[in-house]
Design an enzyme around this catalytic site. Sequence first.
Site, PDB file in Angstrom:
ATOM      1  N   SER A 424       0.820  -1.217   0.000  1.00 39.59           N
ATOM      2  CA  SER A 424       0.000   0.000   0.000  1.00 39.59           C
ATOM      3  C   SER A 424       0.852   1.264   0.000  1.00 39.59           C
ATOM      4  CB  SER A 424      -0.937   0.001   1.212  1.00 39.59           C
ATOM      5  OG  SER A 424      -0.200  -0.141   2.401  1.00 39.59           O
ATOM      6  N   HIS A 445      -2.991  -3.139  -5.783  1.00 36.13           N
ATOM      7  CA  HIS A 445      -3.307  -2.696  -4.432  1.00 36.13           C
ATOM      8  C   HIS A 445      -4.811  -2.782  -4.183  1.00 36.13           C
ATOM      9  CE1 HIS A 445      -3.537   0.755  -1.296  1.00 36.13           C
ATOM     10  NE2 HIS A 445      -3.487  -0.434  -0.723  1.00 36.13           N
ATOM     11  N   GLU A 457      -6.277  -0.513  -7.161  1.00 35.04           N
ATOM     12  CA  GLU A 457      -5.287   0.468  -7.600  1.00 35.04           C
ATOM     13  C   GLU A 457      -4.163  -0.287  -8.312  1.00 35.04           C
ATOM     14  OE1 GLU A 457      -3.762   4.541  -5.429  1.00 35.04           O
ATOM     15  OE2 GLU A 457      -3.467   2.669  -4.360  1.00 35.04           O
ATOM     16  N   ASN A 495      -3.642   6.389  -0.831  1.00 37.01           N
ATOM     17  CA  ASN A 495      -3.029   6.616   0.485  1.00 37.01           C
ATOM     18  C   ASN A 495      -2.254   7.922   0.526  1.00 37.01           C
ATOM     19  OD1 ASN A 495      -4.076   4.392   1.738  1.00 37.01           O
ATOM     20  ND2 ASN A 495      -2.357   3.060   1.267  1.00 37.01           N
TER      21      ASN A 495
END
Length: 723
Positions: A424, A445, A457, A495
Amino acid sequence: MAKGRTEMEVGADGVAIITIINPPVNSLSLDVLRSLKNSYDEALRRDDVKAIVVTGAGGKFSGGFDISSFGAVQEGKEQTNVGYISIDIVTNTLEGASKPSVAAIDGMALGGGLEVSMACHARISTSTAQLGLPELQLGIIPGFGGTQRLPRLVGLTKALEMILMSKSIKGKEAHELGLVDAIVTPGELVNTARAWALEIAEFRKPWIKSLHKTDKLEPLGEAREILKFARAQAQKQAANLQHPLVCIDVIEEGVVSGPHAGLLKEAQSFETLVHSDTCKSLVHVFFSQRATSKVPGITDLGLVPRKIIKVAIIGGGLMGSGIATSLILSNYPVIVKEVNEKFLKAGMDRVKANLQSHVKKGKMTQEKFEKTLSLLTGAVDYESFKDVDLVIEAIIENVSLKQQIFADLEKFCPSHCVLATNTSTIDLNLIGAKIKSQDRIVGAHFFSPAHIMPLLEIVRTHKTSPQVIVDLLDVGKKIRKTPVVVGNCTGFAVNRMFFPYTQSAHLLVDRGLDVYKIDHAITKFGMPMGPFRLADLVGFGVAIATGSQYLQSFPERCYKSMLIPIMVDDKRTGEATKKGFYVYDNKRKASPDPEIKKYIEKSRSMAGTAPDPEIMKLSDKDIVEMIFFPVVNEASRVLDKGIAVKSSDLDIASIMGMGFPAYRGGVVFWADSLGANYIHSRLETWTKKYGNFFKPSTFLAERAAKGLPLSAPASQSKSKSRL
């Protein structure tokens, strides 16, 4: 020839077959609707036509009104005239025709498609056809009479459920409810509809106008109670949305004052709602979601996805087991590898538990459960990796361990195998530093829980092969995820954008704002939970690990709070330990904890900050802006660096990865509704008061200065700067 049209063919039996033609889903563009009216007018004029059958080309009745026209309508360039269309074409021409019509439904009859079919005098369907009114997902209500006809065909309770929840049903259930009159095979569909239409014309079957049916409607007193309950549920589940309440009002108007009054109110309400901010946001989301699979320089090269037959997952923890569940639910054979038999059994049991929850909820039969589970095998070595097409590594965030795994994978997997990591935050170049096949390294991800969260992702490095991206996009589609392709950096897109989300919340707490007041303001704004409840859910260990990655990469714009480390020292680590920012009972219900104050006071002391009277008096609007404007600022940097190809990808990523409210259109769309200049001005003010954490990015500053939206393409920004 117009792209969208209808064609009519009159058979020797006197039945006119009118076919809707507008690929790929036979949407009801204005061209199609005008053509439908013209075909009807001709059929009604002709002496050789006794009855009419309406159907759709290519095994699809109709996917509904053409949403692509909404943009021009919302900008004032076109009028929808839905009120006119609904009453003139659907009610007067179709339902009020002097010759009977039957809808022959296969594939789908959604939105306006179902509404057109309900204006016919009978409906014949295949058992697998999908029927529904999903308009509320776009911030509008059904506009071709659906609010009036569906309750009269299936009853008020079922109609409210289908409309308010945008819940479609299959043909079989539609028949049981009375929405369709008969179920046949696709091969028999049109002939059965022809025969049915002739029987109506010859008065051997009833000629039913849905708008005037009353036998399924509940008595008025009971209907009012049902509508009252529906209103309460709508306000509880979507407090910030008005269109569900408008929809209930329109349905009630028809029940109380009659169907024609209901149709007029429906038409007026539709015209108002189509110009609302909610509709604009949700239409943007609708098209943005579909655009995520179009990646310039990747999907326009003519590459065909290779067939991924067998997948391996490294690690059977929460993420690995969730990813494995997603794959086997879509019929991919999966190997889960763990370091020993004990860990392997735990991982396999997690997958089994995920599937069992589907059985308990009635989403899966026991037979399907066993068949799905049979696709899963376990391993403690790489012997069975000789024929895998895709490997997804899903272990803890440990660089050296990941490097070792990828070195092993290069030895044991075939040369065509895609080598993916579920990291991540860690730089993919670092993970693949010790292998030769740099072009096969890609990020896959998933978001926790991986078998439920809809976002995937896909992270590419400068060396990742376009073929590998195309392959992973195809897998994402097949496991029903929405893929967003992003570049390689700390935190990637989601993130990275949301690192400041938690940090700004901690900054506010260190300056006197109440933890629970922040969470309340953020949930009221539309997030599923506030930053502190979220930290409890994911666990403080994850929060510290991801936060440290951001701190290492971008120390100049971090706010480092000691609050979480202090709580960890006292063995408060979140929901898993039943104590974090909240305390939790055995049913995982969160309650505020007065004890939290002592940790906050210690954190403030270590930060050298004192409660700021101005911060303590912040309104909910101010809290939302101080929490989210740093997120917007980071999203600007992500766009500036080309980590995201287009701003709409970030909108979808924020909605599907972090729960940003879809009815606000996503982070960048919402920011543009406020204006770059306003956001820049606010960030500048806070920078002077609270430091560089709030300092506007160069990208944001430039957009504000030029009066450009953040979503404007880079080329537009450059051309404007030359003027």
